[in-house]
Design a protein around this motif. Structure first.
Motif, PDB file in Angstrom:
ATOM      1  N   GLU A  71       1.345  -0.822  -0.025  1.00  0.00           N
ATOM      2  CA  GLU A  71       0.221  -0.034  -0.209  1.00  0.00           C
ATOM      3  C   GLU A  71       0.875   1.539  -0.022  1.00  0.00           C
ATOM      4  OE1 GLU A  71      -3.214   0.174  -0.591  1.00  0.00           O
ATOM      5  OE2 GLU A  71      -3.199  -2.153   0.477  1.00  0.00           O
ATOM      6  N   THR A  72       0.075   2.125  -0.524  1.00  0.00           N
ATOM      7  CA  THR A  72       1.118   3.190  -0.411  1.00  0.00           C
ATOM      8  C   THR A  72       1.743   4.950   0.047  1.00  0.00           C
ATOM      9  OG1 THR A  72      -0.275   4.739  -1.911  1.00  0.00           O
ATOM     10  CG2 THR A  72       0.925   3.548  -3.441  1.00  0.00           C
ATOM     11  N   ALA A  73       0.182   4.289   1.922  1.00  0.00           N
ATOM     12  CA  ALA A  73      -0.047   4.859   2.725  1.00  0.00           C
ATOM     13  C   ALA A  73       0.837   3.991   3.684  1.00  0.00           C
ATOM     14  CB  ALA A  73      -1.389   5.186   2.216  1.00  0.00           C
ATOM     15  N   ALA A  74       1.742   5.112   4.513  1.00  0.00           N
ATOM     16  CA  ALA A  74       3.235   4.312   4.936  1.00  0.00           C
ATOM     17  C   ALA A  74       1.325   4.461   6.758  1.00  0.00           C
ATOM     18  CB  ALA A  74       3.782   5.230   5.619  1.00  0.00           C
ATOM     19  N   ILE A  75       2.447   3.289   7.703  1.00  0.00           N
ATOM     20  CA  ILE A  75       0.883   3.290   8.812  1.00  0.00           C
ATOM     21  C   ILE A  75       1.811   3.361  10.087  1.00  0.00           C
ATOM     22  CG2 ILE A  75       0.028   1.695   7.516  1.00  0.00           C
ATOM     23  CD1 ILE A  75       2.025   0.158   9.720  1.00  0.00           C
ATOM     24  N   SER A  76       3.279   3.545   9.631  1.00  0.00           N
ATOM     25  CA  SER A  76       3.893   3.934  10.299  1.00  0.00           C
ATOM     26  C   SER A  76       5.420   4.577  10.443  1.00  0.00           C
ATOM     27  CB  SER A  76       4.687   2.409  11.574  1.00  0.00           C
ATOM     28  OG  SER A  76       5.235   3.513  12.495  1.00  0.00           O
ATOM     29  N   LEU A  77       5.374   5.837  11.549  1.00  0.00           N
ATOM     30  CA  LEU A  77       6.913   6.729  11.190  1.00  0.00           C
ATOM     31  C   LEU A  77       8.090   6.525  12.532  1.00  0.00           C
ATOM     32  CD1 LEU A  77       5.334   9.874  10.028  1.00  0.00           C
ATOM     33  CD2 LEU A  77       6.429   7.315   8.209  1.00  0.00           C
ATOM     34  N   LEU A  78       7.121   5.661  13.292  1.00  0.00           N
ATOM     35  CA  LEU A  78       8.535   5.554  14.721  1.00  0.00           C
ATOM     36  C   LEU A  78       9.157   5.056  14.553  1.00  0.00           C
ATOM     37  CD1 LEU A  78       7.016   5.179  17.717  1.00  0.00           C
ATOM     38  CD2 LEU A  78       7.051   3.051  17.195  1.00  0.00           C
ATOM     39  N   GLY A  79      10.385   5.954  15.104  1.00  0.00           N
ATOM     40  CA  GLY A  79      11.234   6.187  15.661  1.00  0.00           C
ATOM     41  C   GLY A  79      12.276   6.334  14.319  1.00  0.00           C
ATOM     42  N   GLY A  80      12.127   6.803  13.002  1.00  0.00           N
ATOM     43  CA  GLY A  80      12.305   7.405  11.707  1.00  0.00           C
ATOM     44  C   GLY A  80      12.051   6.685  10.651  1.00  0.00           C
ATOM     45  N   CYS A  81      11.905   5.375  11.267  1.00  0.00           N
ATOM     46  CA  CYS A  81      11.565   4.566   9.986  1.00  0.00           C
ATOM     47  C   CYS A  81      10.545   4.407   9.381  1.00  0.00           C
ATOM     48  CB  CYS A  81      11.515   2.910  10.658  1.00  0.00           C
ATOM     49  SG  CYS A  81      13.000   2.173  10.979  1.00  0.00           S
ATOM     50  N   THR A  82       9.643   4.208   7.897  1.00  0.00           N
ATOM     51  CA  THR A  82       8.301   4.250   7.351  1.00  0.00           C
ATOM     52  C   THR A  82       7.790   2.468   6.740  1.00  0.00           C
ATOM     53  OG1 THR A  82       9.370   6.076   6.204  1.00  0.00           O
ATOM     54  CG2 THR A  82       7.758   5.249   5.712  1.00  0.00           C
ATOM     55  N   ASP A  83       6.984   2.579   8.130  1.00  0.00           N
ATOM     56  CA  ASP A  83       6.596   1.136   6.969  1.00  0.00           C
ATOM     57  C   ASP A  83       5.705   1.117   6.913  1.00  0.00           C
ATOM     58  OD1 ASP A  83       8.947   0.982   9.250  1.00  0.00           O
ATOM     59  OD2 ASP A  83       7.444  -0.057  10.928  1.00  0.00           O
ATOM     60  N   PHE A  84       4.827   0.002   6.290  1.00  0.00           N
ATOM     61  CA  PHE A  84       3.731   0.315   5.183  1.00  0.00           C
ATOM     62  C   PHE A  84       2.897  -1.041   5.121  1.00  0.00           C
ATOM     63  CE2 PHE A  84       6.256   3.069   2.588  1.00  0.00           C
ATOM     64  CZ  PHE A  84       6.151   4.131   2.396  1.00  0.00           C
ATOM     65  N   THR A  85       2.250  -1.732   5.246  1.00  0.00           N
ATOM     66  CA  THR A  85       1.541  -2.767   4.939  1.00  0.00           C
ATOM     67  C   THR A  85       1.678  -3.581   3.788  1.00  0.00           C
ATOM     68  OG1 THR A  85      -1.219  -2.295   4.685  1.00  0.00           O
ATOM     69  CG2 THR A  85      -0.773  -2.434   6.566  1.00  0.00           C
ATOM     70  N   PHE A  86       0.748  -4.735   3.185  1.00  0.00           N
ATOM     71  CA  PHE A  86       1.107  -5.471   1.796  1.00  0.00           C
ATOM     72  C   PHE A  86      -0.350  -5.094   0.880  1.00  0.00           C
ATOM     73  CE2 PHE A  86       3.808  -7.863   4.168  1.00  0.00           C
ATOM     74  CZ  PHE A  86       4.695  -8.282   3.696  1.00  0.00           C
ATOM     75  N   ALA A  87       0.247  -4.246  -0.122  1.00  0.00           N
ATOM     76  CA  ALA A  87      -1.156  -4.053  -0.859  1.00  0.00           C
ATOM     77  C   ALA A  87      -2.237  -4.611  -0.676  1.00  0.00           C
ATOM     78  CB  ALA A  87      -0.419  -4.424  -2.523  1.00  0.00           C
ATOM     79  N   GLY A  88      -3.736  -4.571  -0.899  1.00  0.00           N
ATOM     80  CA  GLY A  88      -4.324  -5.490  -0.917  1.00  0.00           C
ATOM     81  C   GLY A  88      -5.184  -5.934  -0.009  1.00  0.00           C
ATOM     82  N   SER A  89      -4.472  -5.643   1.977  1.00  0.00           N
ATOM     83  CA  SER A  89      -4.456  -5.885   3.065  1.00  0.00           C
ATOM     84  C   SER A  89      -5.884  -5.417   3.455  1.00  0.00           C
ATOM     85  CB  SER A  89      -3.296  -5.420   3.737  1.00  0.00           C
ATOM     86  OG  SER A  89      -4.185  -5.708   5.060  1.00  0.00           O
ATOM     87  N   ALA A  90      -6.970  -6.494   3.833  1.00  0.00           N
ATOM     88  CA  ALA A  90      -8.565  -6.876   3.866  1.00  0.00           C
ATOM     89  C   ALA A  90      -7.827  -5.993   5.406  1.00  0.00           C
ATOM     90  CB  ALA A  90      -9.038  -8.427   4.462  1.00  0.00           C
ATOM     91  N   THR A  91      -7.375  -5.952   5.926  1.00  0.00           N
ATOM     92  CA  THR A  91      -7.929  -5.580   7.671  1.00  0.00           C
ATOM     93  C   THR A  91      -7.163  -3.886   8.077  1.00  0.00           C
ATOM     94  OG1 THR A  91      -5.438  -6.467   8.258  1.00  0.00           O
ATOM     95  CG2 THR A  91      -7.688  -7.877   8.741  1.00  0.00           C
ATOM     96  N   ALA A  92      -6.095  -3.276   6.786  1.00  0.00           N
ATOM     97  CA  ALA A  92      -6.178  -1.282   6.661  1.00  0.00           C
ATOM     98  C   ALA A  92      -7.616  -0.863   7.589  1.00  0.00           C
ATOM     99  CB  ALA A  92      -5.864  -1.119   5.341  1.00  0.00           C
ATOM    100  N   ARG A  93      -6.765  -0.396   8.506  1.00  0.00           N
ATOM    101  CA  ARG A  93      -7.679   1.126   8.801  1.00  0.00           C
ATOM    102  C   ARG A  93      -7.114   2.476   9.030  1.00  0.00           C
ATOM    103  NH1 ARG A  93      -7.245  -2.714  14.458  1.00  0.00           N
ATOM    104  NH2 ARG A  93      -5.183  -2.528  13.822  1.00  0.00           N
ATOM    105  N   PRO A  94      -7.014   3.108   8.016  1.00  0.00           N
ATOM    106  CA  PRO A  94      -6.610   3.909   7.453  1.00  0.00           C
ATOM    107  C   PRO A  94      -7.543   5.578   9.212  1.00  0.00           C
ATOM    108  CG  PRO A  94      -8.519   3.443   5.739  1.00  0.00           C
ATOM    109  CD  PRO A  94      -8.984   2.508   6.927  1.00  0.00           C
ATOM    110  N   SER A  95      -8.362   5.244  10.001  1.00  0.00           N
ATOM    111  CA  SER A  95      -8.699   5.841  11.084  1.00  0.00           C
ATOM    112  C   SER A  95      -7.300   5.660  11.694  1.00  0.00           C
ATOM    113  CB  SER A  95     -10.391   5.956  11.419  1.00  0.00           C
ATOM    114  OG  SER A  95     -10.421   4.610  11.329  1.00  0.00           O
ATOM    115  N   GLN A  96      -7.503   4.668  12.825  1.00  0.00           N
ATOM    116  CA  GLN A  96      -7.020   3.706  13.863  1.00  0.00           C
ATOM    117  C   GLN A  96      -5.488   4.537  13.233  1.00  0.00           C
ATOM    118  OE1 GLN A  96      -9.293   2.643  11.905  1.00  0.00           O
ATOM    119  NE2 GLN A  96     -10.469   0.714  13.855  1.00  0.00           N
ATOM    120  N   ASP A  97      -5.261   4.910  12.495  1.00  0.00           N
ATOM    121  CA  ASP A  97      -3.288   3.995  11.770  1.00  0.00           C
ATOM    122  C   ASP A  97      -3.388   5.890  11.420  1.00  0.00           C
ATOM    123  OD1 ASP A  97      -3.030   1.730  11.144  1.00  0.00           O
ATOM    124  OD2 ASP A  97      -3.585   2.290   8.993  1.00  0.00           O
ATOM    125  N   ALA A  98      -4.153   6.376  11.099  1.00  0.00           N
ATOM    126  CA  ALA A  98      -4.330   8.023  11.511  1.00  0.00           C
ATOM    127  C   ALA A  98      -3.973   8.705  14.058  1.00  0.00           C
ATOM    128  CB  ALA A  98      -5.425   9.268  11.223  1.00  0.00           C
TER     129      ALA A  98
END
Length: 271
Positions: A71-98
């Motif tokens: 997925e193109t939207a990062a789900i975490s920037l903690l500690g200076g790293c940038t994390d992503f989930t896999f494309a088509g992830s069924a459990t992506a939760r944009p509001s909780q992620d924000a």
């Protein structure tokens, strides 16, 4: 008289022959000759030393995103790293992620501020308190007492800053643990300054030895004890990856069962 069921490979072939006949009318899957699933069974994806779904150790973030596996939207920037989930992830939760990312950003900022203050404390040269001479006058004794009180107050303030910095570090570690747990089943990919540093795969993925989420601790040890499996400081099991110096398969274990699998370079920095 009831005959005992046959055992061994011959028994499997006999049973499968019957099932094959049944499959002609019911559509049931046939057995394989070794007693496993037939061609219709889903084959587990495998995490290898070369990565997973085109994502390779050390790969740049831009190259990974261009490949379409994430997925193109990062789900975490903690500690200076940038994390992503896999494309088509069924459990992506944009509001909780924000919401979670906002909490992570606040914790990172607090830690940075307190770490800077703690560094100043560590680098500071304390002013020595002179001894009170024998037969000192009342004024000298009063001045000595005042300076001693100031020194004690400064020491207490320095200790408080160091304690607050330690707590801030613990808070960030807890947020990291919570994030990792939240994405344990669906997978997560983390990028640092030098590229892909952690490839945490979905729960269905296995290593070439067949170990993944759902495997028992005993199975994990049987597969990898002879390859250098060890319990790391973060509470997860790691085994070195052949041909990839610094990289390891990392297994999250809850109780007696594996709950997560990743390919990681634990020494690669976020920033």
């Amino acid at each position: 008289m009831t005959r005992p069921l046959p055992t061994g490979t011959r028994a499997v072939r006999t049973a499968c022959a019957g099932l094959a006949a049944l499959a002609m009318t019911t559509g049931a899957a046939a057995c394989s000759s070794n007693g496993g699933s037939g061609p219709s069974a889903a084959k587990a994806e495998v995490l290898t030393e070369n990565g997973y779904r085109g994502l390779a150790p050390g790969m740049s973030k831009d190259a990974a995103l261009a490949g379409g596996a994430l997925e193109t939207a990062a789900i975490s920037l903690l500690g200076g790293c940038t994390d992503f989930t896999f494309a088509g992830s069924a459990t992506a939760r944009p509001s909780q992620d924000a919401s979670r990312m906002a909490a992570e950003a606040a914790a990172d900022a607090k830690l940075k501020e307190l770490d800077a203050k703690a560094d100043q404390v560590a680098d500071a040269t304390p002013t020595p308190l002179p001894s009170l001479r024998p037969n000192a006058s009342a004024a000298e004794s009063l001045e000595f007492a005042r300076r001693a009180a100031e020194s004690a107050q400064q020491a207490a303030a320095d200790t408080r800053i160091i304690a607050e910095a330690a707590q801030a570090q613990a808070d960030v570690m807890k947020l990291r643990e919570d994030r990792d747990k939240a994405f344990l089943a669906q997978g997560r990919v983390s990028f640092g300054a030098a590229g892909l540093r952690e490839l945490a795969v979905p729960a269905a993925v296995r290593t070439a030895a067949g170990i993944g989420a759902g495997s028992t601790l005993a199975e994990l040890k049987q597969a990898y004890d002879s390859h250098g499996l060890a319990l790391a400081a973060n509470g997860r099991y790691r085994v070195p990856v052949d041909g990839k110096p610094g990289w390891a398969y990392e297994f999250t274990v809850d109780g007696e069962q594996v709950s997560g699998l990743a390919l990681t370079d634990p020494d690669m920095k976020c920033a």
